[in-house]
Design an enzyme around this catalytic site. Structure first.
Site, PDB file in Angstrom:
ATOM      1  N   SER A  16       0.837  -1.193   0.000  1.00  0.00           N
ATOM      2  CA  SER A  16       0.000   0.000   0.000  1.00  0.00           C
ATOM      3  C   SER A  16       0.874   1.246   0.000  1.00  0.00           C
ATOM      4  CB  SER A  16      -0.979   0.021   1.175  1.00  0.00           C
ATOM      5  OG  SER A  16      -0.313  -0.158   2.378  1.00  0.00           O
TER       6      SER A  16
ATOM      7  N   HIS B 174      -6.185   0.430  -2.683  1.00  0.00           N
ATOM      8  CA  HIS B 174      -5.703  -0.879  -3.120  1.00  0.00           C
ATOM      9  C   HIS B 174      -6.410  -1.292  -4.416  1.00  0.00           C
ATOM     10  CE1 HIS B 174      -3.731  -2.540   0.671  1.00  0.00           C
ATOM     11  NE2 HIS B 174      -4.253  -1.403   1.091  1.00  0.00           N
TER      12      HIS B 174
ATOM     13  N   HIS C 250      -5.976  -9.123   1.088  1.00  0.00           N
ATOM     14  CA  HIS C 250      -5.559  -9.317   2.478  1.00  0.00           C
ATOM     15  C   HIS C 250      -6.515 -10.276   3.196  1.00  0.00           C
ATOM     16  CE1 HIS C 250      -3.812  -5.388   1.433  1.00  0.00           C
ATOM     17  NE2 HIS C 250      -2.855  -5.692   2.288  1.00  0.00           N
TER      18      HIS C 250
ATOM     19  N   TYR D 256      -7.539  -9.894   6.104  1.00  0.00           N
ATOM     20  CA  TYR D 256      -8.502  -9.140   6.922  1.00  0.00           C
ATOM     21  C   TYR D 256      -9.699  -8.628   6.118  1.00  0.00           C
ATOM     22  CZ  TYR D 256      -6.039  -4.893   5.260  1.00  0.00           C
ATOM     23  OH  TYR D 256      -5.479  -3.918   4.494  1.00  0.00           O
ATOM     24  N   GLU D 257      -9.622  -8.723   4.809  1.00  0.00           N
ATOM     25  CA  GLU D 257     -10.784  -8.334   4.005  1.00  0.00           C
ATOM     26  C   GLU D 257     -11.867  -9.408   4.046  1.00  0.00           C
ATOM     27  OE1 GLU D 257      -9.694  -6.427   0.072  1.00  0.00           O
ATOM     28  OE2 GLU D 257      -7.732  -7.141   0.722  1.00  0.00           O
TER      29      GLU D 257
ATOM     30  N   ALA E 219       4.165  -2.304   3.065  1.00  0.00           N
ATOM     31  CA  ALA E 219       4.335  -1.224   4.034  1.00  0.00           C
ATOM     32  C   ALA E 219       4.227  -1.867   5.409  1.00  0.00           C
ATOM     33  CB  ALA E 219       3.239  -0.188   3.849  1.00  0.00           C
TER      34      ALA E 219
ATOM     35  N   MET F  94       0.415  -6.669   7.757  1.00  0.00           N
ATOM     36  CA  MET F  94      -0.775  -7.515   7.620  1.00  0.00           C
ATOM     37  C   MET F  94      -0.826  -8.267   6.292  1.00  0.00           C
ATOM     38  SD  MET F  94      -3.501  -4.753   9.068  1.00  0.00           S
ATOM     39  CE  MET F  94      -3.027  -3.620  10.390  1.00  0.00           C
ATOM     40  N   SER F  95       0.319  -8.502   5.696  1.00  0.00           N
ATOM     41  CA  SER F  95       0.312  -9.171   4.387  1.00  0.00           C
ATOM     42  C   SER F  95       1.543 -10.055   4.233  1.00  0.00           C
ATOM     43  CB  SER F  95       0.298  -8.102   3.273  1.00  0.00           C
ATOM     44  OG  SER F  95       1.529  -7.395   3.264  1.00  0.00           O
TER      45      SER F  95
ATOM     46  N   ASN G 199       5.953   3.715   9.412  1.00  0.00           N
ATOM     47  CA  ASN G 199       5.574   4.341  10.679  1.00  0.00           C
ATOM     48  C   ASN G 199       6.213   3.547  11.807  1.00  0.00           C
ATOM     49  OD1 ASN G 199       3.314   2.353   9.635  1.00  0.00           O
ATOM     50  ND2 ASN G 199       3.283   2.259  11.871  1.00  0.00           N
TER      51      ASN G 199
ATOM     52  N   HIS H 152      -3.624   5.402   8.713  1.00  0.00           N
ATOM     53  CA  HIS H 152      -3.346   4.913   7.363  1.00  0.00           C
ATOM     54  C   HIS H 152      -2.717   6.015   6.506  1.00  0.00           C
ATOM     55  CE1 HIS H 152      -3.676   2.079   4.118  1.00  0.00           C
ATOM     56  NE2 HIS H 152      -4.528   2.805   3.417  1.00  0.00           N
TER      57      HIS H 152
HETATM   58  N1  HPA Z   1       1.117  -2.378  11.746  1.00  0.00           N
HETATM   59  C1  HPA Z   1       0.573  -3.266  10.900  1.00  0.00           C
HETATM   60  N2  HPA Z   1       0.555  -3.089   9.587  1.00  0.00           N
HETATM   61  C2  HPA Z   1       1.118  -1.978   9.090  1.00  0.00           C
HETATM   62  C3  HPA Z   1       1.687  -1.006   9.918  1.00  0.00           C
HETATM   63  C4  HPA Z   1       1.689  -1.219  11.327  1.00  0.00           C
HETATM   64  O1  HPA Z   1       2.185  -0.413  12.132  1.00  0.00           O
HETATM   65  N3  HPA Z   1       2.157  -0.007   9.107  1.00  0.00           N
HETATM   66  C5  HPA Z   1       1.870  -0.384   7.824  1.00  0.00           C
HETATM   67  N4  HPA Z   1       1.246  -1.569   7.815  1.00  0.00           N
END
Ligand code: HPA
Length: 257
Positions: A26, A57, A79, A81-82, A109, A198-199, A222, A234
């Site tokens: 992403s 996405h 993902h 989680y979707e 990311a 998460m991927s 981050n 996000h």
């Molecule tokens: N946590 C989980 N997934 C992420 C993060 C995070 O801090 N940053 C980007 N994807």
């Protein structure tokens, strides 16, 4: 879900036979702009292809040339989680394997768990922690290591040659969609994770078991929850993706070349 209709659909529209695929994380989707002669297939048009729901996405397979090679990009991965099960989540990987792709560059990311990996850090994934404890049905037992050592070494060499600083580390997969709690991030740090996201892990496992060579590259967008000044959002993830995209583009093009 049979791959045949999707495979036939793609073959009818694409003349090239790429052996390298890039999955774009992403905020990293603009990597496709570095490619030439592109043909875009929206994934919603591909028979049997699961639909993606995340903002930012857009689901597309983009075929083109990058650094002198025929490649295929997946922009807008699926993902867990979707709500897709892991078989659906990894549908694009199985499709690309059936198309003849032998090498897979997975980008994502991720949040920085290692305090030495601030936002903007580019991290080669050398190992992972599956913190969802869920595994895709694998056609074969996954081979170890999942992330190709020789390819990763070569990629590090490319980065050095280009004067781009990269790190290596362990990626922890959490199922999401919620960000981790600070307590979970402390737990992940204690387990040895350097980054969290998460991927990637289901895709890497499936690709590996299908005999593909896998290279993993996280962009730390981050500080993971509890480690930064600001609450996570996000937008920060997308902003950092923007900020590093030129460097990332140079690096990926070098690796593909
Ligand atoms: N946590 C989980 N997934 C992420 C993060 C995070 O801090 N940053 C980007 N994807």
């Amino acid at each position: 879900m049979s791959l045949e209709p999707a495979l036939e659909y793609v073959r009818d529209r694409i003349q090239t036979r790429p052996t390298l695929a890039l999955v774009l994380g992403s905020g990293l989707g603009s990597l496709v702009e570095a490619a030439s002669g592109t043909t875009v297939l929206p994934t919603t048009d591909i028979p049997g292809y699961p639909t993606s729901t995340v903002v930012g996405h857009a689901g597309k397979l983009v075929f083109g040339r990058l650094s002198g090679r025929d490649v295929v990009f997946l922009q807008g991965r699926l993902h867990r989680y979707e709500g897709h099960d892991l078989e659906k989540t990894t549908f694009p990987i199985r499709l690309m394997a059936a198309m003849g792709v032998r090498r897979l560059l997975l980008t994502n990311a991720a949040g920085g768990v290692n305090p030495g990996f601030p936002p903007g850090t580019l991290m080669w994934i050398t190992s992972h922690i599956n913190w969802s404890f869920e595994t895709p049905t694998l056609p074969e037992t996954a081979r170890t290591p999942v992330y190709d050592r020789a390819w990763t070494r070569e990629a590090i060499g490319v980065a050095e040659h280009l004067g781009i600083q990269t790190r290596q580390g362990t990626y922890a997969w959490t199922r999401g969609p919620q960000y981790e709690t600070p307590a979970e991030v402390r737990a992940l740090a204690a387990l040895g994770a350097d980054a969290v996201g998460m991927s990637t892990v289901p895709e890497a496992l499936v690709a590996n078991s299908l005999g593909m060579r896998v290279l993993g590259l996280s962009t730390i967008t981050n500080a993971a929850a509890g480690l930064g000044e600001e609450p996570l959002n996000h937008e920060e993830v997308l902003e950092t993706g923007q900020r590093v995209q030129q460097e990332l583009q140079r690096l990926v093009m070098g690796v593909v070349a």
